[in-house]
Design an enzyme around this catalytic site. Structure first.
Site, mmCIF file in Angstrom:
data_model
loop_
_atom_site.group_PDB
_atom_site.id
_atom_site.type_symbol
_atom_site.label_atom_id
_atom_site.label_comp_id
_atom_site.label_asym_id
_atom_site.label_seq_id
_atom_site.Cartn_x
_atom_site.Cartn_y
_atom_site.Cartn_z
ATOM 1 N N GLY A 152 84.409 46.299 47.313
ATOM 2 C CA GLY A 152 83.131 46.946 47.024
ATOM 3 C C GLY A 152 82.277 47.289 48.231
ATOM 4 N N ARG B 180 87.517 34.485 49.355
ATOM 5 C CA ARG B 180 88.390 33.438 48.815
ATOM 6 C C ARG B 180 89.794 33.936 48.510
ATOM 7 N NH1 ARG B 180 84.613 32.540 43.817
ATOM 8 N NH2 ARG B 180 84.823 34.787 44.085
ATOM 9 N N ASP C 133 85.930 30.093 51.777
ATOM 10 C CA ASP C 133 84.894 29.997 50.749
ATOM 11 C C ASP C 133 83.580 29.688 51.457
ATOM 12 O OD1 ASP C 133 83.132 29.127 48.712
ATOM 13 O OD2 ASP C 133 84.837 28.556 47.439
ATOM 14 N N PHE D 54 76.425 37.572 37.362
ATOM 15 C CA PHE D 54 76.771 38.028 36.013
ATOM 16 C C PHE D 54 75.514 37.878 35.175
ATOM 17 C CE2 PHE D 54 78.054 33.718 36.930
ATOM 18 C CZ PHE D 54 77.392 32.977 35.975
ATOM 19 N N TYR E 256 65.607 42.615 43.225
ATOM 20 C CA TYR E 256 64.928 41.663 42.343
ATOM 21 C C TYR E 256 64.515 40.390 43.091
ATOM 22 C CZ TYR E 256 69.889 40.465 41.071
ATOM 23 O OH TYR E 256 71.217 40.163 41.058
HETATM 24 P P1 NAP Z 1 81.468 42.286 44.513
HETATM 25 O O1 NAP Z 1 82.370 43.461 44.395
HETATM 26 O O2 NAP Z 1 81.293 41.361 43.346
HETATM 27 O O3 NAP Z 1 81.899 41.483 45.786
HETATM 28 C C1 NAP Z 1 81.553 40.161 46.008
HETATM 29 C C2 NAP Z 1 82.415 39.724 47.183
HETATM 30 O O4 NAP Z 1 82.046 38.389 47.539
HETATM 31 C C3 NAP Z 1 83.894 39.734 46.861
HETATM 32 O O5 NAP Z 1 84.599 40.345 47.934
HETATM 33 C C4 NAP Z 1 84.261 38.261 46.764
HETATM 34 O O6 NAP Z 1 85.603 38.062 47.236
HETATM 35 C C5 NAP Z 1 83.244 37.638 47.710
HETATM 36 N N1 NAP Z 1 82.946 36.252 47.348
HETATM 37 C C6 NAP Z 1 82.496 35.801 46.159
HETATM 38 N N2 NAP Z 1 82.369 34.460 46.184
HETATM 39 C C7 NAP Z 1 82.740 34.066 47.438
HETATM 40 C C8 NAP Z 1 82.843 32.805 48.091
HETATM 41 N N3 NAP Z 1 82.513 31.667 47.455
HETATM 42 N N4 NAP Z 1 83.267 32.771 49.380
HETATM 43 C C9 NAP Z 1 83.597 33.917 50.029
HETATM 44 N N5 NAP Z 1 83.527 35.139 49.467
HETATM 45 C C10 NAP Z 1 83.114 35.211 48.188
HETATM 46 O O7 NAP Z 1 79.959 42.720 44.891
HETATM 47 P P2 NAP Z 1 79.387 44.118 45.426
HETATM 48 O O8 NAP Z 1 78.947 44.911 44.251
HETATM 49 O O9 NAP Z 1 80.320 44.695 46.416
HETATM 50 O O10 NAP Z 1 78.072 43.599 46.129
HETATM 51 C C11 NAP Z 1 78.056 43.229 47.482
HETATM 52 C C12 NAP Z 1 76.678 42.716 47.811
HETATM 53 O O11 NAP Z 1 75.680 43.679 47.442
HETATM 54 C C13 NAP Z 1 76.314 41.431 47.087
HETATM 55 O O12 NAP Z 1 75.557 40.618 47.956
HETATM 56 C C14 NAP Z 1 75.468 41.924 45.925
HETATM 57 O O13 NAP Z 1 74.580 40.940 45.454
HETATM 58 C C15 NAP Z 1 74.725 43.078 46.566
HETATM 59 N N6 NAP Z 1 74.260 44.108 45.626
HETATM 60 C C16 NAP Z 1 75.133 44.988 45.053
HETATM 61 C C17 NAP Z 1 74.651 46.023 44.256
HETATM 62 C C18 NAP Z 1 75.589 47.080 43.654
HETATM 63 O O14 NAP Z 1 75.125 48.095 43.124
HETATM 64 N N7 NAP Z 1 76.912 46.922 43.726
HETATM 65 C C19 NAP Z 1 73.279 46.124 43.983
HETATM 66 C C20 NAP Z 1 72.424 45.175 44.545
HETATM 67 C C21 NAP Z 1 72.909 44.189 45.387
HETATM 68 P P3 NAP Z 1 86.562 36.880 46.667
HETATM 69 O O15 NAP Z 1 86.551 36.988 45.178
HETATM 70 O O16 NAP Z 1 87.884 37.220 47.310
HETATM 71 O O17 NAP Z 1 86.001 35.591 47.178
#
Ligand code: NAP
Length: 289
Positions: free
Chosen positions: A39, A60, A82, A110, A160
């Site tokens: 992402g 992870r 992690d 979630f 938020y």
């Molecule tokens: P995502 O696709 O859910 O990606 C989350 C990433 O974090 C995954 O690569 C996951 O990889 C990693 N992760 C989760 N738990 C972990 C752990 N314990 N240790 C190490 N890595 C971990 O999220 P995204 O949509 O790309 O969002 C990226 C960031 O932008 C986040 O901080 C999110 O809150 C923020 N954000 C996103 C949006 C949006 O529109 N997408 C909007 C507002 C804010 P593994 O599963 O391999 O660990």
């Protein structure tokens, strides 16, 4: 009433592959991106790579990291780690040269009404999003302080953090903590040459979105028209902002959180829409205890 069909919204961004900074801005620089296999983390990593950076992407799951490593090019190391585990974080930093830039992008999220939220769900999100960001940041800071070298940290947040986020009590509280950490550490570590900034994406759909988040979005059709920009964001727009914030051109910017969301978080209506409780929005039955 028909809406004005001449409204254009904010212009589309340059195409994928364009770079906002001079070529080679990050030559000789190592950038560590947590959650860099999927992402928005992958999109951020791609823009640093385009400008010459060597990369470490950490999360992870090998299944997330390996394909991204191939996609991002040859100067990319994939590291299973992690962010909740200080020992694994120490081992990660031992295994590579000290990164110049740390992007704390990993998070968990979630939607769930607060009254249905288990202690486990609360802890899982706060541990990854807030504590994980702190532990990574602490390791990076300690090593730069000991080595007397400058560095730059970017914490990926969410709007938020300021407004609260109905349905996301755990994540909104964690992101508020992340934003606050930016402000504290920018002052603590400025004297040592370490910048700490925040970067907040707006709605930036991407192929790796979890089913939970995707489901919530599908509830509300036509996301473009729900944004003041009349369009959602492209992940590369976040990547460009990240490469600016950690670049030599932003050396006097620290303790700041930059929001890249087309002003969606400031949106207000002359007269607000009727309030719909979160559980109704999620199609859940009334809470009975
Ligand atoms: P995502 O696709 O859910 O990606 C989350 C990433 O974090 C995954 O690569 C996951 O990889 C990693 N992760 C989760 N738990 C972990 C752990 N314990 N240790 C190490 N890595 C971990 O999220 P995204 O949509 O790309 O969002 C990226 C960031 O932008 C986040 O901080 C999110 O809150 C923020 N954000 C996103 C949006 C949006 O529109 N997408 C909007 C507002 C804010 P593994 O599963 O391999 O660990």
């Amino acid at each position: 009433m028909d809406h004005d069909t001449r409204l254009s919204g904010l212009p589309a961004p340059p195409p994928q592959g364009a770079a906002a900074l001079p070529p080679g801005t990050y030559d000789g620089t190592l950038v560590l991106v947590t959650g860099g296999g999927t992402g928005l983390g992958k999109a951020i990593a791609a823009e640093f790579a385009r400008l010459g950076a060597d990369l470490v992407i950490a999360s992870r799951s090998e299944d997330h990291l390996r394909p991204a490593q191939q996609e991002l090019g040859t100067r990319v190391t994939a590291a299973v780690c992690d962010v909740r585990d200080p020992a694994r974080i120490g081992a990660l930093f031992d295994a590579c040269p000290l990164p110049d830039v740390l992007v704390n992008n990993a998070a968990a999220n979630f939607p769930v009404p607060a009254e249905d939220m288990s202690a486990h769900a609360w802890r899982a999100v706060v541990d990854i999003t807030l504590t994980g960001t702190f532990l990574m940041t602490r390791e990076f800071g300690r090593r730069h302080l000991a080595a007397r070298t400058p560095g730059s940290i970017i914490n990926v947040g969410a709007s938020y953090a300021w407004t609260g986020g109905p349905g996301y009590a755990h994540s909104a509280a964690a992101k508020a903590g992340v934003r606050n950490l930016v402000e504290t550490l920018a002052v603590e570590w400025g004297p040592y040459g370490i910048q700490v900034n925040g970067l907040v994406p707006g709605l930036m759909p991407h192929e790796d979105m979890t089913a939970d988040i995707r489901g919530t979005l599908e509830h509300a059709a036509d996301q473009d028209r729900r944004q003041p920009a009349l369009r959602v964001g492209a992940p590369r727009e976040l990547g460009w902002a990240a490469t600016f914030l950690a670049s030599p051109y932003a050396r006097f910017i620290t303790g700041h959180t930059l929001v890249v969301d087309g002003a969606n978080w400031q949106r207000r209506a002359l007269v607000g829409p009727p309030v719909v409780p979160v559980r109704d929005q999620m199609g859940r039955d009334p809470f009975t205890g």
